[in-house]
Each structure stands twice: as structure tokens, then as C-alpha cells.
Motif scaffolding. Sequence first.
Motif, PDB file in Angstrom:
ATOM      1  N   ARG A 170      43.300  46.472  38.561  1.00 36.82           N
ATOM      2  CA  ARG A 170      42.452  45.387  38.067  1.00 36.82           C
ATOM      3  C   ARG A 170      41.485  45.937  37.024  1.00 36.82           C
ATOM      4  N   TRP A 171      41.237  45.132  36.030  1.00 39.55           N
ATOM      5  CA  TRP A 171      40.235  45.458  35.040  1.00 39.55           C
ATOM      6  C   TRP A 171      39.715  44.137  34.504  1.00 39.55           C
ATOM      7  N   LEU A 172      38.730  44.186  33.660  1.00 37.36           N
ATOM      8  CA  LEU A 172      38.021  42.992  33.216  1.00 37.36           C
ATOM      9  C   LEU A 172      38.959  41.894  32.710  1.00 37.36           C
ATOM     10  N   LEU A 173      39.881  42.218  31.830  1.00 45.04           N
ATOM     11  CA  LEU A 173      40.745  41.190  31.262  1.00 45.04           C
ATOM     12  C   LEU A 173      41.844  40.722  32.209  1.00 45.04           C
ATOM     13  N   SER A 174      42.154  41.491  33.244  1.00 39.41           N
ATOM     14  CA  SER A 174      43.170  41.016  34.194  1.00 39.41           C
ATOM     15  C   SER A 174      42.628  39.883  35.050  1.00 39.41           C
ATOM     16  N   ALA A 212      40.349  37.698  33.612  1.00 39.68           N
ATOM     17  CA  ALA A 212      39.856  36.710  32.647  1.00 39.68           C
ATOM     18  C   ALA A 212      40.839  35.559  32.466  1.00 39.68           C
ATOM     19  N   PRO A 213      40.330  34.386  32.106  1.00 40.13           N
ATOM     20  CA  PRO A 213      41.214  33.266  31.778  1.00 40.13           C
ATOM     21  C   PRO A 213      42.037  33.577  30.516  1.00 40.13           C
ATOM     22  N   ALA A 214      43.158  32.896  30.375  1.00 41.18           N
ATOM     23  CA  ALA A 214      44.076  33.160  29.259  1.00 41.18           C
ATOM     24  C   ALA A 214      43.392  33.038  27.904  1.00 41.18           C
ATOM     25  N   ASP A 215      42.549  32.028  27.712  1.00 40.20           N
ATOM     26  CA  ASP A 215      41.914  31.860  26.399  1.00 40.20           C
ATOM     27  C   ASP A 215      41.009  33.039  26.048  1.00 40.20           C
ATOM     28  N   GLU A 216      40.410  33.654  27.045  1.00 39.86           N
ATOM     29  CA  GLU A 216      39.578  34.833  26.807  1.00 39.86           C
ATOM     30  C   GLU A 216      40.437  36.035  26.435  1.00 39.86           C
ATOM     31  N   VAL A 217      41.567  36.181  27.088  1.00 34.58           N
ATOM     32  CA  VAL A 217      42.489  37.276  26.768  1.00 34.58           C
ATOM     33  C   VAL A 217      43.002  37.107  25.340  1.00 34.58           C
ATOM     34  N   LEU A 218      43.373  35.891  24.977  1.00 37.85           N
ATOM     35  CA  LEU A 218      43.880  35.639  23.631  1.00 37.85           C
ATOM     36  C   LEU A 218      42.806  35.880  22.574  1.00 37.85           C
ATOM     37  N   ALA A 219      41.555  35.596  22.889  1.00 38.87           N
ATOM     38  CA  ALA A 219      40.462  35.810  21.934  1.00 38.87           C
ATOM     39  C   ALA A 219      40.301  37.288  21.598  1.00 38.87           C
ATOM     40  N   VAL A 220      40.612  38.159  22.529  1.00 37.73           N
ATOM     41  CA  VAL A 220      40.501  39.605  22.287  1.00 37.73           C
ATOM     42  C   VAL A 220      41.446  40.035  21.172  1.00 37.73           C
ATOM     43  N   LEU A 221      42.587  39.372  21.066  1.00 33.93           N
ATOM     44  CA  LEU A 221      43.545  39.727  20.007  1.00 33.93           C
ATOM     45  C   LEU A 221      43.007  39.440  18.614  1.00 33.93           C
ATOM     46  N   GLU A 222      41.973  38.619  18.525  1.00 32.16           N
ATOM     47  CA  GLU A 222      41.406  38.251  17.227  1.00 32.16           C
ATOM     48  C   GLU A 222      40.223  39.127  16.827  1.00 32.16           C
ATOM     49  N   ARG A 223      39.885  40.085  17.676  1.00 28.75           N
ATOM     50  CA  ARG A 223      38.752  40.961  17.380  1.00 28.75           C
ATOM     51  C   ARG A 223      39.239  42.382  17.131  1.00 28.75           C
ATOM     52  N   PRO A 224      38.503  43.130  16.299  1.00 28.49           N
ATOM     53  CA  PRO A 224      38.848  44.535  16.106  1.00 28.49           C
ATOM     54  C   PRO A 224      38.745  45.286  17.425  1.00 28.49           C
ATOM     55  N   PRO A 225      39.563  46.229  17.658  1.00 29.04           N
ATOM     56  CA  PRO A 225      40.538  46.839  16.758  1.00 29.04           C
ATOM     57  C   PRO A 225      41.921  46.200  16.848  1.00 29.04           C
ATOM     58  N   LEU A 226      42.078  45.117  17.620  1.00 28.60           N
ATOM     59  CA  LEU A 226      43.404  44.527  17.819  1.00 28.60           C
ATOM     60  C   LEU A 226      43.789  43.492  16.769  1.00 28.60           C
ATOM     61  N   GLN A 242      47.306  38.681  36.120  1.00 26.93           N
ATOM     62  CA  GLN A 242      47.883  39.990  36.427  1.00 26.93           C
ATOM     63  C   GLN A 242      48.562  39.984  37.794  1.00 26.93           C
ATOM     64  N   GLU A 243      47.931  39.386  38.802  1.00 26.79           N
ATOM     65  CA  GLU A 243      48.533  39.315  40.136  1.00 26.79           C
ATOM     66  C   GLU A 243      49.792  38.456  40.121  1.00 26.79           C
ATOM     67  N   ARG A 244      49.769  37.343  39.368  1.00 28.45           N
ATOM     68  CA  ARG A 244      50.960  36.493  39.275  1.00 28.45           C
ATOM     69  C   ARG A 244      52.093  37.218  38.562  1.00 28.45           C
ATOM     70  N   TRP A 245      51.761  37.984  37.526  1.00 28.59           N
ATOM     71  CA  TRP A 245      52.764  38.786  36.819  1.00 28.59           C
ATOM     72  C   TRP A 245      53.405  39.777  37.782  1.00 28.59           C
ATOM     73  N   GLU A 246      52.596  40.483  38.563  1.00 27.93           N
ATOM     74  CA  GLU A 246      53.106  41.477  39.492  1.00 27.93           C
ATOM     75  C   GLU A 246      53.944  40.854  40.606  1.00 27.93           C
ATOM     76  N   ALA A 247      53.677  39.598  40.947  1.00 23.15           N
ATOM     77  CA  ALA A 247      54.454  38.906  41.980  1.00 23.15           C
ATOM     78  C   ALA A 247      55.758  38.337  41.426  1.00 23.15           C
ATOM     79  N   SER A 248      55.897  38.276  40.118  1.00 23.63           N
ATOM     80  CA  SER A 248      57.082  37.710  39.483  1.00 23.63           C
ATOM     81  C   SER A 248      58.158  38.773  39.286  1.00 23.63           C
ATOM     82  N   PRO A 249      59.384  38.349  39.020  1.00 23.18           N
ATOM     83  CA  PRO A 249      60.445  39.313  38.713  1.00 23.18           C
ATOM     84  C   PRO A 249      60.178  40.109  37.436  1.00 23.18           C
TER      85      PRO A 249
END
Length: 90
Positions: free
Chosen positions: A17-21, A23-37, A68-75
Motif C-alpha cells: 500500500r502507498w498513497l496513490l493505491s 486514492a480515487p481514480a481521478d486523483e491517480v489520473l491527475a498525477v499523470l498530468e504533473r511533472p515528472p510524469l 490496488q486491492e481489486r487489481w490484486e484480487a483480479s486475474p
Amino acid sequence: MLEQARVRFPAREAGRRWLLSEAPADEVLAVLERPPLRAEKAHTRWHRRSGARAILASPSGFPGDSWQERWEASPAAAGPRRWRREAEGW
């Protein structure tokens, strides 16, 4: 010498677990719009956003309190290279 360093400084287990795992999806997507990403080219930004949206949305039917937990529970967690094809059948 390398072996001595490994004994003295053993590798840490990767966190689950970490901060973005949490976070809601819109917050994760917002990170892609900031440096360095943030990519310079618009088409690169579009591809990154669409891929991230797919990753965040595809395991929505699986149990877990975070994406993140849902991803890990998925195939997808067991077969990350082919998850997008398989996600259509979930």
C-alpha cells in the motif's frame, strides 16, 4: 564484497500500500498530468491516460477497498501482460 553488502543491508519487502493505491481514480489520473510524469506530446498523454483509466476501471467487480486491492484480487495480477484481453470477459 557484494555478498557482504547483501548480508549487511538485506532487501526490504516491497510495500503493498502507498498513497496513490488508496486514492480515487481521478486523483491517480491527475498525477499523470504533473511533472515528472507529464509527457510533452499530447498523444503520449492520451495513451497514458487511457491505459491508466483501463487499469483503474477493469477490476471494479472484484473485492477490495482500493483499486490496488481489486487489481490484486483480479486475474490481472497473475497475468499482467495479457490483462486487457482477459478483462473483456470479466
